[in-house]
Design an enzyme around this catalytic site. Structure first.
Site, PDB file in Angstrom:
ATOM      1  NE  ARG A  38     -91.872 -20.312  31.113  1.00 50.93           N
ATOM      2  CZ  ARG A  38     -90.604 -20.217  31.313  1.00 50.93           C
ATOM      3  NH1 ARG A  38     -89.738 -20.554  32.478  1.00 50.93           N
ATOM      4  NH2 ARG A  38     -90.060 -19.426  30.572  1.00 50.93           N
ATOM      5  CG  LEU A  67     -89.524 -26.729  28.495  1.00 48.19           C
ATOM      6  CD1 LEU A  67     -88.146 -25.852  28.211  1.00 48.19           C
ATOM      7  CD2 LEU A  67     -89.521 -27.855  27.579  1.00 48.19           C
ATOM      8  CB  ALA A  87     -90.578 -24.951  24.893  1.00 45.68           C
ATOM      9  CE1 TYR A 166     -80.390 -20.882  23.161  1.00 44.27           C
ATOM     10  CE2 TYR A 166     -78.704 -20.245  21.416  1.00 44.27           C
ATOM     11  CZ  TYR A 166     -79.781 -20.632  21.909  1.00 44.27           C
ATOM     12  OH  TYR A 166     -80.879 -20.762  20.738  1.00 44.27           O
ATOM     13  CE  LYS A 170     -81.364 -24.919  20.770  1.00 46.10           C
ATOM     14  NZ  LYS A 170     -83.105 -24.925  21.088  1.00 46.10           N
ATOM     15  N   PRO A 194     -81.359 -23.387  13.125  1.00 43.54           N
ATOM     16  CG  PRO A 194     -83.491 -22.575  13.632  1.00 43.54           C
ATOM     17  CD  PRO A 194     -82.491 -23.478  14.064  1.00 43.54           C
ATOM     18  CG  LEU A 196     -79.351 -13.930  15.141  1.00 45.13           C
ATOM     19  CD1 LEU A 196     -79.623 -14.361  16.677  1.00 45.13           C
ATOM     20  CD2 LEU A 196     -78.434 -12.351  15.383  1.00 45.13           C
ATOM     21  CB  VAL A 197     -84.597 -16.143  13.952  1.00 45.81           C
ATOM     22  CG1 VAL A 197     -85.764 -16.061  13.144  1.00 45.81           C
ATOM     23  CG2 VAL A 197     -83.943 -17.726  14.117  1.00 45.81           C
TER      24      VAL A 197
HETATM   25  P1  NAP Z   1     -88.384 -17.139  22.606  1.00 45.93           P
HETATM   26  O1  NAP Z   1     -89.190 -16.175  21.841  1.00 45.93           O
HETATM   27  O2  NAP Z   1     -87.692 -16.652  23.766  1.00 45.93           O
HETATM   28  O3  NAP Z   1     -89.168 -18.488  22.793  1.00 45.93           O
HETATM   29  C1  NAP Z   1     -88.863 -19.524  23.708  1.00 45.93           C
HETATM   30  C2  NAP Z   1     -90.098 -20.233  24.219  1.00 45.93           C
HETATM   31  O4  NAP Z   1     -89.603 -21.198  25.213  1.00 45.93           O
HETATM   32  C3  NAP Z   1     -90.939 -19.227  25.069  1.00 45.93           C
HETATM   33  O5  NAP Z   1     -92.347 -19.700  24.581  1.00 45.93           O
HETATM   34  C4  NAP Z   1     -91.020 -19.643  26.628  1.00 45.93           C
HETATM   35  O6  NAP Z   1     -91.898 -19.800  27.264  1.00 45.93           O
HETATM   36  C5  NAP Z   1     -90.376 -21.220  26.433  1.00 45.93           C
HETATM   37  N1  NAP Z   1     -89.714 -21.699  27.580  1.00 45.93           N
HETATM   38  C6  NAP Z   1     -88.898 -21.252  28.239  1.00 45.93           C
HETATM   39  N2  NAP Z   1     -88.534 -21.758  29.253  1.00 45.93           N
HETATM   40  C7  NAP Z   1     -89.686 -22.474  29.313  1.00 45.93           C
HETATM   41  C8  NAP Z   1     -90.054 -23.823  30.372  1.00 45.93           C
HETATM   42  N3  NAP Z   1     -89.274 -23.837  31.696  1.00 45.93           N
HETATM   43  N4  NAP Z   1     -91.157 -24.335  30.310  1.00 45.93           N
HETATM   44  C9  NAP Z   1     -91.933 -24.131  29.261  1.00 45.93           C
HETATM   45  N5  NAP Z   1     -91.620 -23.054  28.021  1.00 45.93           N
HETATM   46  C10 NAP Z   1     -90.366 -22.367  28.341  1.00 45.93           C
HETATM   47  O7  NAP Z   1     -87.146 -17.745  21.554  1.00 45.93           O
HETATM   48  P2  NAP Z   1     -87.514 -18.288  20.106  1.00 45.93           P
HETATM   49  O8  NAP Z   1     -86.350 -17.178  19.451  1.00 45.93           O
HETATM   50  O9  NAP Z   1     -88.669 -18.022  19.575  1.00 45.93           O
HETATM   51  O10 NAP Z   1     -86.730 -19.387  20.241  1.00 45.93           O
HETATM   52  C11 NAP Z   1     -87.471 -20.733  19.845  1.00 45.93           C
HETATM   53  C12 NAP Z   1     -86.576 -21.815  19.761  1.00 45.93           C
HETATM   54  O11 NAP Z   1     -85.470 -21.564  18.470  1.00 45.93           O
HETATM   55  C13 NAP Z   1     -85.484 -22.105  20.821  1.00 45.93           C
HETATM   56  O12 NAP Z   1     -85.424 -23.568  21.123  1.00 45.93           O
HETATM   57  C14 NAP Z   1     -84.130 -21.338  20.451  1.00 45.93           C
HETATM   58  O13 NAP Z   1     -82.962 -22.031  21.212  1.00 45.93           O
HETATM   59  C15 NAP Z   1     -84.257 -21.890  19.133  1.00 45.93           C
HETATM   60  N6  NAP Z   1     -83.363 -21.089  18.277  1.00 45.93           N
HETATM   61  C16 NAP Z   1     -83.622 -19.678  18.208  1.00 45.93           C
HETATM   62  C17 NAP Z   1     -82.822 -18.891  17.506  1.00 45.93           C
HETATM   63  C18 NAP Z   1     -83.077 -17.238  17.185  1.00 45.93           C
HETATM   64  O14 NAP Z   1     -82.109 -16.652  16.636  1.00 45.93           O
HETATM   65  N7  NAP Z   1     -84.392 -16.569  17.574  1.00 45.93           N
HETATM   66  C19 NAP Z   1     -81.823 -19.340  16.632  1.00 45.93           C
HETATM   67  C20 NAP Z   1     -81.760 -20.741  16.559  1.00 45.93           C
HETATM   68  C21 NAP Z   1     -82.594 -21.456  17.467  1.00 45.93           C
HETATM   69  P3  NAP Z   1     -92.325 -18.330  28.134  1.00 45.93           P
HETATM   70  O15 NAP Z   1     -93.082 -17.241  27.273  1.00 45.93           O
HETATM   71  O16 NAP Z   1     -93.231 -18.631  29.216  1.00 45.93           O
HETATM   72  O17 NAP Z   1     -91.165 -17.863  28.571  1.00 45.93           O
END
Ligand code: NAP
Length: 353
Positions: A38, A67, A87, A166, A170, A194, A196-197
């Site tokens: 970002r 985004l 993202a 949330y 999704k 996925p 919860l990771v």
């Molecule tokens: P995370 O570490 O919070 O990563 C989210 C990413 O999205 C960050 O790189 C963030 O960038 C980016 N982002 C958010 N808003 C944005 C914007 N307006 N413009 C550009 N980038 C933006 O979370 P994560 O756990 O790795 O999740 C990654 C993906 O996996 C997501 O789609 C999430 O819904 C999905 N997911 C996660 C889990 C879990 O348990 N972790 C489970 C199922 C699905 P910044 O660094 O700039 O904020």
């Protein structure tokens, strides 16, 4: 898995918890990664990726893209055959305006990325990181399915901007992705869903909702008990593996639930107590549902959430990912321990004893 594309692979949201492992695995395979962040001025948030790139044969190029900015992904996508769109904000309780902070970036972001795909003739495959949250809205939904076990055929129809936002972000983003895929024939779509990771992060900078849960275990919030809630869990390295397979295996198709097994919050607490002992305030009992309902609004949850989610077993069938992608799931109890240890080492959870 061997290198199967000469073209760069785009990964959006490169600073993220899961994205770190995806990019690491791609670079270890010698692939070229175009990674979007970002804000390119926040160098600390992607230093770990540059360090990984230096140690591996793959090449990393960073691009800036928000985004919500139309055309923001065009430059990064040039020449890419595969796009992995990860993202999206992952906030479970820490938000004020769900539409602005969660839903708009998820849906409009997916639309923007896929509009760039439609303009970029080299792209043949898109992988979207969805979630199990796209298959159900509340744990009570699983009462209607055999053995309380959801699979890829189910869709979340009960979440909204007001209830489980949330989850709504999704499912709405995934639906948008399928709608845009069906409208053309050049690129195919594979969705990774996925649970919860958990498991070690490649950077202490991560703000993923995954850290929020374990942080609460360490901070004492859950000391006096936890609601009887089942959480499907999966290790972050298995989720990364699933993304690579979804991106590179020609026969990958449709949606893939990526989940190792479900544990209740109390069982998670017991796993951590067995390893770290009683010096940490891990939960040791379940709080009765009526009490959870009373305190819910003070910890960021609605009473409706408690009503529809506490006390209902929730499981996921990940057989499709095992059979078609060849995922060999790790034991998530070890992942939980490794993750909590890392939060202590990084000072995110206070060291005790
Ligand atoms: P995370 O570490 O919070 O990563 C989210 C990413 O999205 C960050 O790189 C963030 O960038 C980016 N982002 C958010 N808003 C944005 C914007 N307006 N413009 C550009 N980038 C933006 O979370 P994560 O756990 O790795 O999740 C990654 C993906 O996996 C997501 O789609 C999430 O819904 C999905 N997911 C996660 C889990 C879990 O348990 N972790 C489970 C199922 C699905 P910044 O660094 O700039 O904020």
């Amino acid at each position: 898995m061997n290198k199967t594309t000469e073209h760069p692979i785009l990964v959006t949201g490169a600073t993220g918890y899961i994205a770190g492992w995806v990019i690491r695995q791609l670079l270890e395979q010698g692939l070229t990664v175009h990674a979007t962040v970002r804000d390119l001025n926040k160098t600390k948030s992607f230093q770990h990726l540059q360090d990984i790139a230096e140690k591996n044969s793959g090449k990393l190029r960073l691009f800036q893209a928000d985004l919500l900015n139309k055309n923001a992904f065009d430059e990064a996508m040039q020449g890419c055959e595969i796009v992995i769109h990860m993202a999206s904000p992952f906030l479970v309780t820490n938000f004020k305006d769900p539409i602005k902070e969660l839903i708009d970036p998820a849906i409009k972001g997916t639309e923007n990325v896929l509009n760039s795909v439609n303009r970029t003739s080299t792209v043949k495959r898109v992988v979207v990181t969805s979630s199990i949250a796209s298959t159900y809205g509340d744990a009570i939904d699983a009462l209607k399915v055999p053995n309380n076990t959801l699979d890829e055929s189910y869709w979340n129809t009960s979440s909204s901007a007001k209830h489980q936002p949330y989850y709504y972000s999704k499912v709405a983003a995934e639906r948008k992705a399928w709608e845009m895929q069906i409208a053309q024939s050049r690129w195919d779509l594979v969705c990774v869903n996925p649970a919860l990771v958990v498991g070690p992060s490649l950077t202490p900078m991560t703000k993923s909702g995954s850290v929020e849960v374990l942080q609460q275990f360490g901070s004492g919030v859950t000391r006096f008990g936890v609601p009887k809630i089942w959480s499907a869990l999966v290790d972050v390295r298995d989720v990364a593996d699933a993304h690579l397979k979804a991106a590179l295996l020609p026969n990958a198709k449709g949606r893939y639930i990526i989940s190792s097994k479900s544990l209740t919050l109390l069982e998670m607490g017991k796993v951590l107590t067995r390893h770290f002992g009683k010096k940490y305030p891990f939960p040791r009992m379940n709080t009765p549902k009526f009490l959870v309902k009373i305190v819910a609004p003070f910890i960021g949850h609605s009473r409706k959430y408690v009503e529809l989610n506490v006390g209902y077993p929730l499981h996921f069938n990940a057989q499709k990912s095992i059979k078609e992608l060849g995922i060999n799931y790790r034991d998530v109890e070890t992942s939980l321990v490794e993750h909590f240890q890392q939060l202590i080492d990084d000072g995110i959870v206070k060291k005790r004893g």
